[in-house]
Design a protein around this motif. Structure first.
Motif, PDB file in Angstrom:
ATOM      1  N   VAL A  20       0.855  -1.189   0.000  1.00 35.09           N
ATOM      2  CA  VAL A  20       0.000   0.000   0.000  1.00 35.09           C
ATOM      3  C   VAL A  20       0.889   1.236   0.000  1.00 35.09           C
ATOM      4  O   VAL A  20       1.911   1.279   0.686  1.00 35.09           O
ATOM      5  CB  VAL A  20      -0.943  -0.015   1.224  1.00 35.09           C
ATOM      6  CG1 VAL A  20      -1.768   1.266   1.289  1.00 35.09           C
ATOM      7  CG2 VAL A  20      -1.856  -1.247   1.158  1.00 35.09           C
ATOM      8  N   CYS A  55      -7.604  10.684  -6.377  1.00 32.87           N
ATOM      9  CA  CYS A  55      -8.037   9.745  -5.345  1.00 32.87           C
ATOM     10  C   CYS A  55      -8.258  10.576  -4.079  1.00 32.87           C
ATOM     11  O   CYS A  55      -7.326  11.200  -3.582  1.00 32.87           O
ATOM     12  CB  CYS A  55      -6.946   8.690  -5.124  1.00 32.87           C
ATOM     13  SG  CYS A  55      -7.375   7.465  -3.861  1.00 32.87           S
ATOM     14  N   ASN A  59      -9.986   7.028   0.230  1.00 32.38           N
ATOM     15  CA  ASN A  59     -10.253   6.077  -0.857  1.00 32.38           C
ATOM     16  C   ASN A  59      -8.985   5.305  -1.208  1.00 32.38           C
ATOM     17  O   ASN A  59      -7.886   5.667  -0.793  1.00 32.38           O
ATOM     18  CB  ASN A  59     -10.758   6.798  -2.104  1.00 32.38           C
ATOM     19  CG  ASN A  59     -12.183   7.300  -1.922  1.00 32.38           C
ATOM     20  OD1 ASN A  59     -12.835   6.988  -0.932  1.00 32.38           O
ATOM     21  ND2 ASN A  59     -12.656   8.086  -2.867  1.00 32.38           N
ATOM     22  N   ALA A  60      -9.145   4.256  -2.025  1.00 30.14           N
ATOM     23  CA  ALA A  60      -7.993   3.455  -2.446  1.00 30.14           C
ATOM     24  C   ALA A  60      -8.232   2.933  -3.860  1.00 30.14           C
ATOM     25  O   ALA A  60      -9.362   2.590  -4.214  1.00 30.14           O
ATOM     26  CB  ALA A  60      -7.793   2.279  -1.492  1.00 30.14           C
ATOM     27  N   ILE A  75      -1.407  -0.658  -4.103  1.00 30.15           N
ATOM     28  CA  ILE A  75      -2.711  -0.071  -3.769  1.00 30.15           C
ATOM     29  C   ILE A  75      -2.436   1.313  -3.194  1.00 30.15           C
ATOM     30  O   ILE A  75      -1.705   1.453  -2.216  1.00 30.15           O
ATOM     31  CB  ILE A  75      -3.477  -0.972  -2.786  1.00 30.15           C
ATOM     32  CG1 ILE A  75      -3.761  -2.316  -3.471  1.00 30.15           C
ATOM     33  CG2 ILE A  75      -4.773  -0.291  -2.344  1.00 30.15           C
ATOM     34  CD1 ILE A  75      -4.370  -3.365  -2.590  1.00 30.15           C
ATOM     35  N   HIS A  76      -2.969   2.329  -3.861  1.00 36.69           N
ATOM     36  CA  HIS A  76      -2.700   3.714  -3.484  1.00 36.69           C
ATOM     37  C   HIS A  76      -3.861   4.234  -2.652  1.00 36.69           C
ATOM     38  O   HIS A  76      -5.021   4.134  -3.068  1.00 36.69           O
ATOM     39  CB  HIS A  76      -2.571   4.593  -4.735  1.00 36.69           C
ATOM     40  CG  HIS A  76      -1.596   4.048  -5.741  1.00 36.69           C
ATOM     41  ND1 HIS A  76      -0.326   4.541  -5.884  1.00 36.69           N
ATOM     42  CD2 HIS A  76      -1.711   3.029  -6.644  1.00 36.69           C
ATOM     43  CE1 HIS A  76       0.302   3.857  -6.837  1.00 36.69           C
ATOM     44  NE2 HIS A  76      -0.529   2.930  -7.316  1.00 36.69           N
ATOM     45  N   THR A  77      -3.541   4.775  -1.500  1.00 32.07           N
ATOM     46  CA  THR A  77      -4.586   5.393  -0.683  1.00 32.07           C
ATOM     47  C   THR A  77      -4.075   6.745  -0.230  1.00 32.07           C
ATOM     48  O   THR A  77      -2.860   6.965  -0.156  1.00 32.07           O
ATOM     49  CB  THR A  77      -4.962   4.491   0.510  1.00 32.07           C
ATOM     50  OG1 THR A  77      -6.113   5.031   1.174  1.00 32.07           O
ATOM     51  CG2 THR A  77      -3.830   4.351   1.510  1.00 32.07           C
ATOM     52  N   CYS A  96      -8.948   4.503   4.951  1.00 33.18           N
ATOM     53  CA  CYS A  96      -7.784   4.162   4.105  1.00 33.18           C
ATOM     54  C   CYS A  96      -7.447   2.679   4.236  1.00 33.18           C
ATOM     55  O   CYS A  96      -7.226   1.987   3.224  1.00 33.18           O
ATOM     56  CB  CYS A  96      -6.555   4.958   4.527  1.00 33.18           C
ATOM     57  SG  CYS A  96      -6.620   6.697   4.136  1.00 33.18           S
ATOM     58  N   TYR A  97      -7.382   2.201   5.477  1.00 33.71           N
ATOM     59  CA  TYR A  97      -7.024   0.791   5.686  1.00 33.71           C
ATOM     60  C   TYR A  97      -8.156  -0.121   5.199  1.00 33.71           C
ATOM     61  O   TYR A  97      -7.908  -1.133   4.529  1.00 33.71           O
ATOM     62  CB  TYR A  97      -6.702   0.546   7.173  1.00 33.71           C
ATOM     63  CG  TYR A  97      -5.351   1.103   7.550  1.00 33.71           C
ATOM     64  CD1 TYR A  97      -4.199   0.349   7.366  1.00 33.71           C
ATOM     65  CD2 TYR A  97      -5.213   2.394   8.038  1.00 33.71           C
ATOM     66  CE1 TYR A  97      -2.935   0.871   7.677  1.00 33.71           C
ATOM     67  CE2 TYR A  97      -3.971   2.924   8.353  1.00 33.71           C
ATOM     68  CZ  TYR A  97      -2.834   2.157   8.165  1.00 33.71           C
ATOM     69  OH  TYR A  97      -1.594   2.665   8.462  1.00 33.71           O
ATOM     70  N   GLU A  99     -10.626   0.485   2.957  1.00 34.48           N
ATOM     71  CA  GLU A  99     -10.774   0.496   1.489  1.00 34.48           C
ATOM     72  C   GLU A  99      -9.611  -0.224   0.804  1.00 34.48           C
ATOM     73  O   GLU A  99      -9.801  -0.925  -0.192  1.00 34.48           O
ATOM     74  CB  GLU A  99     -10.894   1.930   0.970  1.00 34.48           C
ATOM     75  CG  GLU A  99     -12.164   2.649   1.396  1.00 34.48           C
ATOM     76  CD  GLU A  99     -13.428   1.964   0.894  1.00 34.48           C
ATOM     77  OE1 GLU A  99     -13.463   1.570  -0.281  1.00 34.48           O
ATOM     78  OE2 GLU A  99     -14.383   1.803   1.690  1.00 34.48           O
ATOM     79  N   SER A 100      -8.399  -0.067   1.332  1.00 35.89           N
ATOM     80  CA  SER A 100      -7.244  -0.771   0.743  1.00 35.89           C
ATOM     81  C   SER A 100      -7.436  -2.277   0.849  1.00 35.89           C
ATOM     82  O   SER A 100      -7.161  -3.019  -0.108  1.00 35.89           O
ATOM     83  CB  SER A 100      -5.950  -0.371   1.462  1.00 35.89           C
ATOM     84  OG  SER A 100      -5.683   0.989   1.273  1.00 35.89           O
TER      85      SER A 100
END
Ligand code: AR6
Length: 244
Positions: A20, A55, A59-60, A75-77, A96-97, A99-100
């Motif tokens: 991530v 983003c 969100n992710a 995975i970009h958050t 963040c966590y 959605e990732s």
């Protein structure tokens, strides 16, 4: 149930299905862990990111890992910027966590590594941030083989190691007794046994789902909610009560 671990190291050196990235809204790279991941993955990462941007915080989205050969996905958050704690920072960070992990699940990822999102340039106090991280990953551990929290400095590593082991202690505001989590819906036989042993409270199937349902009950029968239907601590408490 995933193994959850805290390690000290560089996220670009992890051998997992997905790493991530603590990105910014542009998804084209930046400083800190974002810069390290973009350097390791090569210029195609910024091109792929730009195509998915913006983003928003919480969100992710996923891209391939390109030159990071030992990883399948990045995975970009985008974490919250710390503004004192009164601007829903904890909710956005939890998102963040969550959605990732949901994006990862959709990709069939079994092992995933996270940096300490928002604790660098975005200024989130480390102890609070890793506590949020630990509750969310513990609440979603059933869907993975390995969830790794990667610290870049020893102090963060120590806090992560503590957070992933922290017991759920929820005290009744009325009498101070420790509460157990309330489980709604038709219980499994294991949950019935946990209820009979007093490790959780079995409630009916009538759920409002708007935050008004009680989440905890103490031995004196007081029930309460913290008004967050997504509170990961409740889910962790239920999972641990059933697993005990
Ligand atoms: N591996 C693991 N963790 C790292 C690494 C690494 N290679 N490098 C830094 N960290 P930050 P943020 C840790 O600032 O606070 C970027 O410019 C670092 O010690 O990278 O979410 C983005 O483009 C800290 O504990 O991310 C955004 O603009 C943690 O990673 C902004 O920074 C997060 O620090 C995001 O800020």
């Amino acid at each position: 149930m995933a193994q959850i671990e805290a390690v000290l190291g560089d996220i670009t050196e992890q051998r997992v299905d997905a790493i991530v990235n603590a990105a910014n809204e542009s998804l084209t790279g930046g400083g800190g862990v974002d810069g390290a991941i973009h350097r390791a993955a090569g210029p195609r990462l910024a091109e792929a990111g730009a195509a998915l941007a913006p983003c928003l915080p919480g969100n992710a989205v996923a891209t391939p890992a390109f030159d990071l050969a030992q990883v399948k996905h990045v995975i970009h958050t985008v974490g919250p910027k710390w503004r004192g704690g009164g601007q829903d920072e904890a909710k956005v960070l939890a998102s963040c966590y969550r959605e990732s992990l949901l994006v990862a699940e959709g990709l069939g990822v079994r092992s995933i590594a996270f940096p300490a999102i928002s604790t660098g340039v975005y200024g989130y106090p480390v102890a609070e941030a890793v506590s949020v991280a630990a509750w969310v990953v513990r609440s979603m551990a059933a869907d993975f083989d390995l969830i790794r929290l990667v610290a870049f400095d020893p102090a963060t590593h120590a806090l992560m190691a503590e957070a992933i082991e922290a017991p759920v202690v929820e005290r009744c505001e009325t009498c101070g007794e420790v509460g157990v989590p309330i489980l709604f819906g038709l219980p499994t036989p294991i949950a019935v046994a946990a209820g009979e042993a007093g490790r959780l409270k079995l409630a009916g199937c009538v759920v409002h789902g708007d935050g008004s349902d009680p989440q905890w009950e103490c031995p004196n029968g007081h029930q309460w909610t913290n008004n967050d239907p997504d509170d990961p601590r409740v889910l962790v408490a239920i999972a641990e009560a059933v697993d005990a």
